[in-house]
Scaffold this motif. Structure first.
Motif, PDB file in Angstrom:
ATOM      1  N   VAL A 145     -53.708  13.455 -47.879  1.00  0.00           N
ATOM      2  CA  VAL A 145     -55.221  13.890 -48.199  1.00  0.00           C
ATOM      3  C   VAL A 145     -55.771  14.060 -46.938  1.00  0.00           C
ATOM      4  CG1 VAL A 145     -57.021  13.533 -49.455  1.00  0.00           C
ATOM      5  CG2 VAL A 145     -54.824  12.648 -50.648  1.00  0.00           C
ATOM      6  N   VAL A 146     -56.781  14.974 -46.551  1.00  0.00           N
ATOM      7  CA  VAL A 146     -57.514  15.271 -45.617  1.00  0.00           C
ATOM      8  C   VAL A 146     -58.825  14.825 -45.969  1.00  0.00           C
ATOM      9  CG1 VAL A 146     -58.344  17.176 -43.960  1.00  0.00           C
ATOM     10  CG2 VAL A 146     -56.171  17.423 -44.773  1.00  0.00           C
ATOM     11  N   ALA A 147     -59.227  14.027 -45.091  1.00  0.00           N
ATOM     12  CA  ALA A 147     -60.774  13.392 -45.362  1.00  0.00           C
ATOM     13  C   ALA A 147     -61.747  14.413 -44.977  1.00  0.00           C
ATOM     14  CB  ALA A 147     -60.818  12.182 -44.391  1.00  0.00           C
ATOM     15  N   GLY A 148     -63.157  14.387 -45.343  1.00  0.00           N
ATOM     16  CA  GLY A 148     -64.098  15.053 -45.049  1.00  0.00           C
ATOM     17  C   GLY A 148     -64.365  15.507 -43.729  1.00  0.00           C
ATOM     18  N   ASP A 149     -63.844  14.633 -42.799  1.00  0.00           N
ATOM     19  CA  ASP A 149     -64.104  14.963 -41.269  1.00  0.00           C
ATOM     20  C   ASP A 149     -62.739  15.524 -40.750  1.00  0.00           C
ATOM     21  OD1 ASP A 149     -62.312  12.744 -41.073  1.00  0.00           O
ATOM     22  OD2 ASP A 149     -63.520  11.594 -39.865  1.00  0.00           O
ATOM     23  N   GLY A 150     -61.737  15.980 -41.325  1.00  0.00           N
ATOM     24  CA  GLY A 150     -60.526  16.412 -41.094  1.00  0.00           C
ATOM     25  C   GLY A 150     -59.591  15.498 -40.586  1.00  0.00           C
ATOM     26  N   GLY A 151     -59.769  14.111 -40.526  1.00  0.00           N
ATOM     27  CA  GLY A 151     -58.816  13.186 -40.560  1.00  0.00           C
ATOM     28  C   GLY A 151     -57.711  12.874 -41.515  1.00  0.00           C
ATOM     29  N   LEU A 152     -56.969  11.882 -41.364  1.00  0.00           N
ATOM     30  CA  LEU A 152     -56.124  11.612 -42.617  1.00  0.00           C
ATOM     31  C   LEU A 152     -56.783  10.561 -43.540  1.00  0.00           C
ATOM     32  CD1 LEU A 152     -52.587  11.462 -41.287  1.00  0.00           C
ATOM     33  CD2 LEU A 152     -53.408  13.181 -43.156  1.00  0.00           C
ATOM     34  N   ALA A 153     -57.004  10.965 -44.910  1.00  0.00           N
ATOM     35  CA  ALA A 153     -57.317   9.886 -45.796  1.00  0.00           C
ATOM     36  C   ALA A 153     -56.167   9.019 -46.503  1.00  0.00           C
ATOM     37  CB  ALA A 153     -58.280  10.470 -46.976  1.00  0.00           C
ATOM     38  N   ASP A 154     -55.130   9.637 -46.661  1.00  0.00           N
ATOM     39  CA  ASP A 154     -53.890   9.163 -46.905  1.00  0.00           C
ATOM     40  C   ASP A 154     -52.767   9.958 -46.615  1.00  0.00           C
ATOM     41  OD1 ASP A 154     -52.396   7.242 -48.818  1.00  0.00           O
ATOM     42  OD2 ASP A 154     -52.788   8.665 -50.411  1.00  0.00           O
ATOM     43  N   VAL A 155     -51.712   9.179 -46.434  1.00  0.00           N
ATOM     44  CA  VAL A 155     -50.387   9.908 -46.253  1.00  0.00           C
ATOM     45  C   VAL A 155     -49.127   9.204 -46.978  1.00  0.00           C
ATOM     46  CG1 VAL A 155     -50.049   8.854 -43.873  1.00  0.00           C
ATOM     47  CG2 VAL A 155     -48.757  10.683 -44.577  1.00  0.00           C
ATOM     48  N   LYS A 156     -48.291   9.631 -47.687  1.00  0.00           N
ATOM     49  CA  LYS A 156     -47.229   8.761 -48.283  1.00  0.00           C
ATOM     50  C   LYS A 156     -46.217   9.573 -48.562  1.00  0.00           C
ATOM     51  CE  LYS A 156     -49.460   9.548 -52.808  1.00  0.00           C
ATOM     52  NZ  LYS A 156     -50.516   8.987 -53.755  1.00  0.00           N
ATOM     53  N   ILE A 157     -44.872   9.029 -48.916  1.00  0.00           N
ATOM     54  CA  ILE A 157     -43.467   9.729 -49.368  1.00  0.00           C
ATOM     55  C   ILE A 157     -43.854   9.798 -50.810  1.00  0.00           C
ATOM     56  CG2 ILE A 157     -41.238   9.451 -49.375  1.00  0.00           C
ATOM     57  CD1 ILE A 157     -41.429   7.472 -46.886  1.00  0.00           C
TER      58      ILE A 157
END
Length: 83
Positions: free
Chosen positions: A30-42
């Motif tokens: 999931v991409v956060a509002g600022d472009g960073g990663l909000a979540d990453v999972k398998i």
């Protein structure tokens, strides 16, 4: 749709780390509002812990992404293939 293409282009352009073995890992992120990663999972593991870790790291190294436009989807899935 253009935003999703830009995100996937950046993920594909990120250099893959070698030596993790063969298999396929599906990573959700999931991409956060600022472009960073909000979540990453398998979402679907390969059965190879080293390959799974490298696939997660691949997405982390691809970030940050361009900030998403207001109406753009922010959840993505990427199929990481180890060869």
């Amino acid at each position: 749709m253009a935003y999703a293409k830009a995100v996937m282009k950046k993920v594909r352009a990120t250099k893959k780390q070698a030596g993790a073995g063969k298999g396929v890992v599906v990573i959700g992120f999931v991409v956060a509002g600022d472009g960073g990663l909000a979540d990453v999972k398998i979402l679907q593991g390969s059965g190879n812990a080293a390959l799974d870790r490298i696939a997660l790291d691949h997405i982390r190294r691809a970030a940050p992404f361009p900030p998403p436009p207001e109406a753009a989807g922010r959840s993505f899935a990427f199929e990481f293939v180890g060869k």
